[in-house]
Motif scaffolding. Structure first.
Motif, PDB file in Angstrom:
ATOM      1  N   HIS A   1       0.852  -1.178   0.000  1.00  0.00           N
ATOM      2  CA  HIS A   1       0.000   0.000   0.000  1.00  0.00           C
ATOM      3  C   HIS A   1       0.897   1.240   0.000  1.00  0.00           C
ATOM      4  O   HIS A   1       1.854   1.314   0.780  1.00  0.00           O
TER       5      HIS A   1
ATOM      6  N   GLU B   1      -5.514  -0.108  -7.817  1.00  0.00           N
ATOM      7  CA  GLU B   1      -4.505  -1.123  -7.543  1.00  0.00           C
ATOM      8  C   GLU B   1      -3.691  -1.347  -8.809  1.00  0.00           C
ATOM      9  O   GLU B   1      -4.238  -1.422  -9.914  1.00  0.00           O
TER      10      GLU B   1
ATOM     11  N   GLY C   1       0.352  -6.968  -6.255  1.00  0.00           N
ATOM     12  CA  GLY C   1      -0.333  -5.686  -6.391  1.00  0.00           C
ATOM     13  C   GLY C   1       0.100  -4.649  -5.371  1.00  0.00           C
ATOM     14  O   GLY C   1       0.551  -4.988  -4.265  1.00  0.00           O
TER      15      GLY C   1
ATOM     16  N   GLN D   1      -1.635  -1.165  -3.751  1.00  0.00           N
ATOM     17  CA  GLN D   1      -2.816  -0.317  -3.642  1.00  0.00           C
ATOM     18  C   GLN D   1      -2.365   1.125  -3.461  1.00  0.00           C
ATOM     19  O   GLN D   1      -1.613   1.433  -2.540  1.00  0.00           O
TER      20      GLN D   1
ATOM     21  N   SER E   1      -8.143  -9.272  -2.789  1.00  0.00           N
ATOM     22  CA  SER E   1      -6.813  -8.780  -2.411  1.00  0.00           C
ATOM     23  C   SER E   1      -5.673  -9.669  -2.914  1.00  0.00           C
ATOM     24  O   SER E   1      -4.588  -9.673  -2.324  1.00  0.00           O
TER      25      SER E   1
END
Lengths: 115, 112
Positions: free
Chosen positions: A10, A88, A108, A110, B40
């Motif tokens: 993140h 993302e 990924g 974010q 996620s």
């Protein structure tokens, strides 16, 4: 087998600030590299790709990425982030397996953009 | 203009009740892919078609099947959905084996 690591789960930046998202890959041959963006509840949109040639690749929405073979990296950058960039981001490496180029994605990153 | 279309965008099914997800493309691409993306997590390839040639990933459960009746359409069939199959299912296409993959908007599957 190929793999992709996105070290930052993140990232938060302020609108107008610069952005760099990190991507490291592992692949035995010359990699085909991609960055995709995914907004909530949506599919993946291709931002840019690297196949060969110039190691600095320009993409859509003002994004660019630089392929560095010595560091096995393909980091994504944008000089000034807009609120609409919140999403993302997935880095992927493509390798020929059988009859198609198979994409292996990182986990990924974010991106949150603060006003 | 939409190029890779997935229907429905949201699908709710019951545990064990078969469900079919649809993907169509207007690009006339040779290759079509199905990915599963759990919450996620990164997308994971289930299988792909090169024209009519079906290619299954080694770890794709037998519960997942696919059909490609023509160039434009590809279906994902889940024979007996379990709670663990709740995910976003993404369809992608590429002109040829080595080309860039273009993704549809996905179908969000909920299993009750």
């Amino acid at each position: 087998a190929q793999s992709v690591t996105q070290p930052d789960i993140h990232i938060t930046v302020s609108e107008g600030a610069s952005l760099e998202l990190r991507c490291n890959y592992s692949y035995g041959a010359t990699p085909y590299l991609f960055w995709y963006v995914q907004s909530p509840g949506q599919g993946l949109q291709l931002l840019l790709k690297y196949f060969s040639g110039d190691t600095l690749v320009q993409g859509i929405k003002g994004f660019e990425a630089e392929f560095k073979r010595s560091q096995s990296s393909f980091n994504l950058r944008k000089p000034s982030v807009h609120w609409s960039d919140a999403a993302e981001y997935f880095c992927a490496v493509g390798a020929m397996e059988g009859s198609a180029r198979q994409l292996t994605f990182g986990s990924g990153t974010q991106l949150t953009v603060l006003p | 203009d939409a190029m890779v279309i997935q229907n429905p965008r949201y699908q709710v099914t019951q545990f064990g009740k078969p469900v079919t997800l649809s993907c169509s493309q207007t690009l006339n691409h040779n290759v079509m892919y199905w990915y599963q993306q759990k919450s996620s997590q990164a997308p994971k390839l289930l299988f792909h078609y090169y024209d009519k040639d079906f290619n299954n990933e080694a770890d794709t459960p037998d519960n997942f099947q696919s059909r490609r009746p023509n160039t434009s359409f590809c279906f994902l069939d889940i024979r007996s959905p379990g709670l663990g199959d709740a995910a976003m299912y993404l369809c992608a296409t590429s002109r040829d084996a080595a080309d860039t993959q273009y993704f549809g908007p996905g179908t969000r599957l909920t299993v009750l």
